[in-house]
Scaffold this motif. Structure first.
Motif, short mmCIF file in Angstrom:
data_model
loop_
_atom_site.label_atom_id
_atom_site.label_comp_id
_atom_site.label_asym_id
_atom_site.label_seq_id
_atom_site.Cartn_x
_atom_site.Cartn_y
_atom_site.Cartn_z
N CYS A 201 0.85 -1.18 0.00
CA CYS A 201 0.00 0.00 0.00
C CYS A 201 0.89 1.24 0.00
O CYS A 201 1.78 1.35 0.85
CB CYS A 201 -0.89 -0.01 1.25
N GLY A 203 0.05 4.11 0.75
CA GLY A 203 -0.35 5.03 1.82
C GLY A 203 0.44 4.76 3.09
O GLY A 203 0.86 5.70 3.77
N CYS A 204 0.67 3.48 3.41
CA CYS A 204 1.34 3.16 4.67
C CYS A 204 2.52 2.19 4.48
O CYS A 204 3.19 1.83 5.43
CB CYS A 204 0.34 2.58 5.67
N CYS A 225 -7.42 -0.57 2.93
CA CYS A 225 -6.20 -1.11 3.51
C CYS A 225 -6.48 -1.39 4.98
O CYS A 225 -7.00 -0.53 5.69
CB CYS A 225 -5.07 -0.10 3.36
N CYS A 228 -4.02 1.23 7.12
CA CYS A 228 -4.21 2.68 7.19
C CYS A 228 -5.63 3.12 6.87
O CYS A 228 -5.98 4.27 7.06
CB CYS A 228 -3.22 3.41 6.27
ZN LIG Z 1 -2.28 1.36 3.87
#
Ligand SMILES: [Zn+2]
Length: 247
Positions: A201, A203-204, A225, A228
């Motif tokens: 991911c 994002g994280c 996810c 996150c």
């Molecule tokens: Zn994530």
């Protein structure tokens, strides 16, 4: 277009719009313009100050010159009386001779003063010319900057308009529920939709479990996810790039 794809595109345009708005704000508060304004004010002050100083000096020269003229007349009067034999009294002659000397002394001093003042006005004139040139150059730069600023601002405003229109279209196609989710997540996370690249991911940066990867590859449904909470967006690498450039 799937809801996921719409969300992804919404985020792309959203980000671009935010960047454009920031740029516009930046050029509106540009420091270069403020610096120029301050310098222009300083030079303007210098010019006014020197002009006044020059005028004062010119009045001083005028006064000293007419005084010198009077002195010359007076001296010629005294000298005439001294040498034409009309005065024979020794005491009076001595007084007149002393007076002539005083007048000569004072005239020399006045001449010197006038010369100094003339030198000073000449210097002021040169400085004034320099300041005026500088003022004109700064003013031209300022005007050029204003023109440039206007052109850049116009271009930015046009791009902003286009982004807003693109957002409107996307929003008109997006379900109400997704719109709410998007704004809630945006407020919480900033970035709502996270790409999945190399099984992670974006994002994280956590690795996405295999069963979720399978879901992502096969269906267009909204998947979050686990770590996150962002919406996961997975496309084959080549496809992502195409979408990016086209969006
Ligand atoms: Zn994530």
């Amino acid at each position: 277009m799937s809801q996921l794809e719409l969300l992804w595109r919404l985020q792309q345009h959203d980000n671009r719009l935010a960047q454009l708005l920031l740029k516009l704000k930046e050029i509106e508060n540009e420091k270069r313009m403020d610096d120029l304004k301050v310098r222009l004010k300083q030079v303007e002050y210098d010019i006014t100050h020197r002009k006044t100083q020059k005028e004062v000096d010119e009045v001083k020269i005028q006064r000293a010159s007419s005084k010198l003229e009077q002195m010359t007349c007076k001296l010629s009067d005294v000298e005439k009386k001294l040498y034409d034999g009309s005065v024979s009294d020794l005491k009076q002659l001595t007084f007149m001779s002393k007076e002539a000397q005083e007048i000569k002394k004072e005239s020399i001093k006045l001449e010197k003063d006038i010369l100094n003042l003339m030198e000073e006005t000449e210097k002021l004139e040169q400085e004034l010319n320099k300041s005026t040139s500088l003022y004109n150059a700064l003013k031209a730069e300022m005007e050029k900057n204003i023109e440039e600023y206007k052109a850049v601002a116009e271009r930015l405003k046009l791009k902003i308009k286009k982004e807003k229109a693109a957002l409107e279209i996307i929003l008109s196609k997006l379900d109400e529920e997704q719109k709410i989710k998007y704004s809630t997540l945006k407020e919480k996370k900033g970035k709502v939709v996270a790409e999945v690249i190399d099984g992670k991911c974006r994002g994280c940066h956590i690795t996405i479990p295999l069963f979720i990867m399978c879901k992502l590859k096969n269906k267009d449904e909204i998947t979050y996810c686990d770590n996150c909470g962002r919406i996961l967006y997975y496309r084959e690498q080549g496809y992502i790039n195409t979408v990016k450039t086209n969006a």
